[in-house]
Design a protein around this motif. Structure first.
Motif, PDB file in Angstrom:
ATOM      1  N   SER A 298      46.733 -23.340  35.417  1.00 18.49           N
ATOM      2  CA  SER A 298      45.873 -22.273  35.947  1.00 18.49           C
ATOM      3  C   SER A 298      46.697 -21.118  36.513  1.00 18.49           C
ATOM      4  CB  SER A 298      44.952 -22.826  37.037  1.00 18.49           C
ATOM      5  OG  SER A 298      45.697 -23.426  38.088  1.00 18.49           O
ATOM      6  N   ASN A 299      47.974 -21.347  36.798  1.00 15.17           N
ATOM      7  CA  ASN A 299      48.842 -20.297  37.330  1.00 15.17           C
ATOM      8  C   ASN A 299      49.621 -19.554  36.258  1.00 15.17           C
ATOM      9  OD1 ASN A 299      48.079 -20.831  39.924  1.00 15.17           O
ATOM     10  ND2 ASN A 299      49.935 -21.917  40.500  1.00 15.17           N
ATOM     11  N   ARG A 300      49.322 -19.822  34.992  1.00 14.18           N
ATOM     12  CA  ARG A 300      50.053 -19.177  33.897  1.00 14.18           C
ATOM     13  C   ARG A 300      50.057 -17.655  34.048  1.00 14.18           C
ATOM     14  NH1 ARG A 300      51.576 -19.989  28.592  1.00 14.18           N
ATOM     15  NH2 ARG A 300      51.013 -22.185  28.682  1.00 14.18           N
ATOM     16  N   GLY A 301      48.960 -17.110  34.501  1.00  8.65           N
ATOM     17  CA  GLY A 301      48.841 -15.668  34.618  1.00  8.65           C
ATOM     18  C   GLY A 301      49.670 -15.061  35.725  1.00  8.65           C
ATOM     19  N   CYS A 302      50.465 -15.856  36.415  1.00 14.66           N
ATOM     20  CA  CYS A 302      51.352 -15.333  37.459  1.00 14.66           C
ATOM     21  C   CYS A 302      52.820 -15.455  37.068  1.00 14.66           C
ATOM     22  CB  CYS A 302      51.115 -16.067  38.774  1.00 14.66           C
ATOM     23  SG  CYS A 302      49.582 -15.616  39.599  1.00 14.66           S
ATOM     24  N   TYR A 303      53.102 -15.922  35.862  1.00 19.01           N
ATOM     25  CA  TYR A 303      54.477 -16.109  35.421  1.00 19.01           C
ATOM     26  C   TYR A 303      54.776 -15.190  34.245  1.00 19.01           C
ATOM     27  CZ  TYR A 303      55.136 -20.256  38.310  1.00 19.01           C
ATOM     28  OH  TYR A 303      55.275 -21.101  39.366  1.00 19.01           O
ATOM     29  N   PHE A 304      55.974 -14.607  34.240  1.00 18.91           N
ATOM     30  CA  PHE A 304      56.374 -13.781  33.105  1.00 18.91           C
ATOM     31  C   PHE A 304      56.725 -14.650  31.907  1.00 18.91           C
ATOM     32  CE2 PHE A 304      57.704 -11.212  36.867  1.00 18.91           C
ATOM     33  CZ  PHE A 304      56.716 -10.254  36.737  1.00 18.91           C
ATOM     34  N   GLY A 491      46.128 -11.509  31.583  1.00 17.67           N
ATOM     35  CA  GLY A 491      45.592 -10.175  31.819  1.00 17.67           C
ATOM     36  C   GLY A 491      45.306  -9.349  30.587  1.00 17.67           C
ATOM     37  N   LEU A 492      45.229  -9.964  29.409  1.00 15.33           N
ATOM     38  CA  LEU A 492      44.839  -9.255  28.198  1.00 15.33           C
ATOM     39  C   LEU A 492      43.355  -9.503  27.924  1.00 15.33           C
ATOM     40  CD1 LEU A 492      47.856 -10.161  25.865  1.00 15.33           C
ATOM     41  CD2 LEU A 492      47.537  -8.048  27.165  1.00 15.33           C
ATOM     42  N   TYR A 493      42.661  -8.478  27.433  1.00 15.71           N
ATOM     43  CA  TYR A 493      41.257  -8.662  27.061  1.00 15.71           C
ATOM     44  C   TYR A 493      40.868  -7.655  25.988  1.00 15.71           C
ATOM     45  CZ  TYR A 493      40.134  -4.641  30.099  1.00 15.71           C
ATOM     46  OH  TYR A 493      40.070  -3.396  30.676  1.00 15.71           O
ATOM     47  N   MET A 500      43.374  -4.591  25.595  1.00 14.59           N
ATOM     48  CA  MET A 500      43.628  -3.933  26.870  1.00 14.59           C
ATOM     49  C   MET A 500      44.526  -4.829  27.732  1.00 14.59           C
ATOM     50  SD  MET A 500      41.897  -1.193  26.410  1.00 14.59           S
ATOM     51  CE  MET A 500      41.895  -0.441  28.045  1.00 14.59           C
ATOM     52  N   ALA A 501      45.367  -4.183  28.516  1.00 16.93           N
ATOM     53  CA  ALA A 501      46.306  -4.909  29.371  1.00 16.93           C
ATOM     54  C   ALA A 501      46.084  -4.537  30.828  1.00 16.93           C
ATOM     55  CB  ALA A 501      47.740  -4.596  28.972  1.00 16.93           C
ATOM     56  N   LYS A 502      45.780  -5.540  31.649  1.00 13.92           N
ATOM     57  CA  LYS A 502      45.682  -5.313  33.089  1.00 13.92           C
ATOM     58  C   LYS A 502      47.085  -5.161  33.678  1.00 13.92           C
ATOM     59  CE  LYS A 502      41.405  -8.030  33.507  1.00 13.92           C
ATOM     60  NZ  LYS A 502      40.765  -9.212  34.152  1.00 13.92           N
ATOM     61  N   SER A 503      47.136  -4.969  34.993  1.00 17.38           N
ATOM     62  CA  SER A 503      48.405  -4.674  35.650  1.00 17.38           C
ATOM     63  C   SER A 503      49.450  -5.744  35.379  1.00 17.38           C
ATOM     64  CB  SER A 503      48.184  -4.528  37.164  1.00 17.38           C
ATOM     65  OG  SER A 503      49.405  -4.405  37.849  1.00 17.38           O
ATOM     66  N   PHE A 504      49.105  -7.033  35.565  1.00 20.87           N
ATOM     67  CA  PHE A 504      50.107  -8.074  35.384  1.00 20.87           C
ATOM     68  C   PHE A 504      50.556  -8.154  33.934  1.00 20.87           C
ATOM     69  CE2 PHE A 504      51.570 -12.299  34.307  1.00 20.87           C
ATOM     70  CZ  PHE A 504      52.576 -12.468  35.251  1.00 20.87           C
ATOM     71  N   ALA A 505      49.646  -7.973  32.987  1.00 24.39           N
ATOM     72  CA  ALA A 505      50.017  -8.039  31.574  1.00 24.39           C
ATOM     73  C   ALA A 505      51.037  -6.962  31.228  1.00 24.39           C
ATOM     74  CB  ALA A 505      48.777  -7.899  30.701  1.00 24.39           C
TER      75      ALA A 505
END
Length: 539
Positions: A298-304, A491-493, A500-505
């Motif tokens: 669930s934390n994948r979206g916080c790692y580069f 953060g992609l959608y 589209m890429a959000k800030s983290f993406a």
């Protein structure tokens, strides 16, 4: 700590009820939002009382892992980035002298912090005489022609002493002194993102968007350029505070661990070996061992680079009180309310700090908050021509893109974002051409070769390899990209057929580009200088 408590108690006693409520509330709000005023001695006093023993325990275990791997050497040199009051020096001393059973150890500690914190640990009356402890001063070692420190100079006069108050100044210092040796240990005692904010140019609109991984990329270059036969150790520590629903947020373990993971990625891309140290076995009376933990999916979206590495040292599944994990004959990590190190009564503490049921200022005492990574960094294989060229390209790429400014909106079309990156070298073409010339000895006519290193195609290939997007063929034969569940977490959608890429993406894409994962390498003369068509030999 007894002196700190006495001064804090006297201060709060002199406040009216309204003033006490405001003081405690502001303390809570500032630390919850990460905007604390560390210049204020009373705010700092409350901070020390709340966190010092817990953080001291945490830092001591991280240092102990390093010393165990080093076989407890007689003298050790450490640089602490964002040192605050110097609690990690206490942890370093405890690890060497108590856990490592080497009371005669000589510690050389340099603490760097842009704020002149009150209640620095060096103000304590029982500082070991054999230690050398400095704040915001870098001492340039005497070294030979190979950049190696002379032996036996632990307390001898240094070549020079330079003021250094933040990580950017330290990076600049090292970049401008290519023969300056590395420290044995680099320690980041919490809030890596905050201590790296100073590495971003002041004119950048939102400095918080991208500062830390650019700093880590620069740091990786410095380590790669001068690491020798002796390992270098880098530690990142933070508090582990996951959400109840398991959804990632800024203040969980990935907040700083992701930057440790990213430094590891940068180093490995440069051919350096990086190993996560296992937590040492604790021989203390009733002491318990920490364990290797895995950050959840669930934390994948916080790692580069989540798939490559997302492990850290933490408490077991059944966390307990810190003093049970760190029990020793001196009760060093006992609660401030109990044992031989007791400082005050619980009831008295509540009288001073309890102003609302919604505000919790109870001293941190659970190992549930323990979280750190310690990396052992070694030279790796000898550079071949291909790896040497790759490192030169990465040097040019990182420094060229250092002033790239992120679009500050919530989301951006990924094609437009990639194009903005692609075009950026043109906006600083004089700087880029000079970098290429100084690095390679060739003067290109333009920067097109550098641009092709991170073309849009390369970025999409990287996102596909990381499982963030996938390519598929439509009924009419056209190829399209779709977003995977992993890509959504990062953060992609999709918006009307556009990715589209959000800030983290966007940060993830840029970070993976400057470290070398989302770029293409074809040889520096062909790719960067374009020597075969336009390169001019530098005279």
């Amino acid at each position: 700590m007894k002196r700190v408590y006495t001064e804090l108690e006297n201060y709060i006693e002199g406040l009216s009820e309204e003033e006490r409520f405001r003081f405690v509330t502001e303390f809570h709000d500032m630390f919850d939002s990460g905007t604390a005023d560390y210049d204020d001695e009373h705010i700092t006093a409350l901070y020390v009382m709340k966190y010092a023993r817990a953080y001291g325990f945490q830092f001591s275990r991280a240092y102990a892992d390093i010393f165990a791997d080093m076989n407890n050497p007689e003298s050790i040199k450490a640089v602490s980035i964002g040192c605050g009051t110097g609690i990690d020096y206490w942890g370093m001393s405890y690890a060497a002298r108590v856990l490592g059973e080497a009371p005669e150890s000589k510690l050389d500690y340099t603490g760097i912090d842009p704020v002149r914190w009150p209640y620095r640990i060096t103000e304590a009356a029982d500082m070991p005489e054999q230690d050398m402890v400095r704040y915001n001063e870098i001492v340039s070692d005497k070294h030979n022609a190979n950049g190696e420190r002379h032996s036996g100079l632990f307390h001898e006069a240094a070549d020079e002493i330079k003021s250094c108050t933040d990580f950017n100044e330290y990076l600049n210092y090292m970049e401008n002194r290519p023969r300056e040796p590395l420290s044995d240990i680099y320690f980041f005692p919490h809030s890596t993102k905050e201590v790296c904010i100073h590495t971003v140019p002041n004119e950048v609109e939102d400095r918080s968007l991208y500062n830390t991984y650019q700093a880590m990329s620069r740091f990786a270059h410095i380590i790669h350029s001068r690491i020798k036969d002796k390992p270098v150790y880098v530690a990142f520590t933070y508090r582990q505070i996951p959400n109840d629903d398991g959804v990632c947020r800024e203040q969980n373990e990935s907040y700083d661990i992701r930057y440790g993971t990213y430094l590891r990625t940068c180093l490995m891309q440069r051919g350096i070996d990086v190993e996560l140290l296992q937590p040492m076995h604790c021989e203390q009376r009733y002491g318990h061992d920490l364990v290797i933990c895995e950050s959840p999916e669930s934390n994948r979206g916080c790692y580069f680079t989540y798939d490559e590495f997302h492990s850290y040292v933490g408490a077991p599944d059944t966390p307990d009180k810190i003093w049970l994990f760190g029990r020793d004959d001196d009760d060093s990590f006992d609660s401030i309310f109990y044992g031989s190190k007791k400082i005050c009564d619980r009831d008295r503490w509540n009288e001073l700090t309890n102003v609302s049921d919604k505000i919790h200022n109870y001293p941190m005492d659970s190992t549930n908050g323990i979280c750190y990574q310690v990396f052992k960094i070694t030279r790796g294989k000898a550079d071949n021509r291909e790896l040497t060229d790759k490192n030169l390209v990465l040097d040019i790429l990182e420094e060229t893109m250092r002033g790239f400014t992120f679009w500050s909106g919530f989301s951006q079309d990924i094609y437009k974002f990639a194009k903005n990156m692609y075009m950026y070298p043109w906006t600083v073409h004089e700087k880029a051409i000079k970098l290429i010339a100084d690095t390679t000895g060739y003067v290109p006519d333009n920067v097109r070769g550098l641009q092709e290193v991170f073309s849009i195609d390369n970025i999409f290939k990287g996102l596909i390899a990381d499982g963030c997007i996938e390519q598929f063929e439509e009924a009419d034969g056209r190829l399209r990209y779709g977003i995977t569940p992993n890509g959504e977490k990062c953060g992609l959608y999709d918006k009307d057929g556009r990715i589209m890429a959000k800030s983290f993406a966007r940060r993830m894409i840029f970070a993976n580009m400057i470290c070398g994962r989302y770029v293409k390498f074809e040889g520096i003369k062909k790719q960067i200088t374009m020597e075969d068509t336009r390169g001019i030999l530098k005279l």
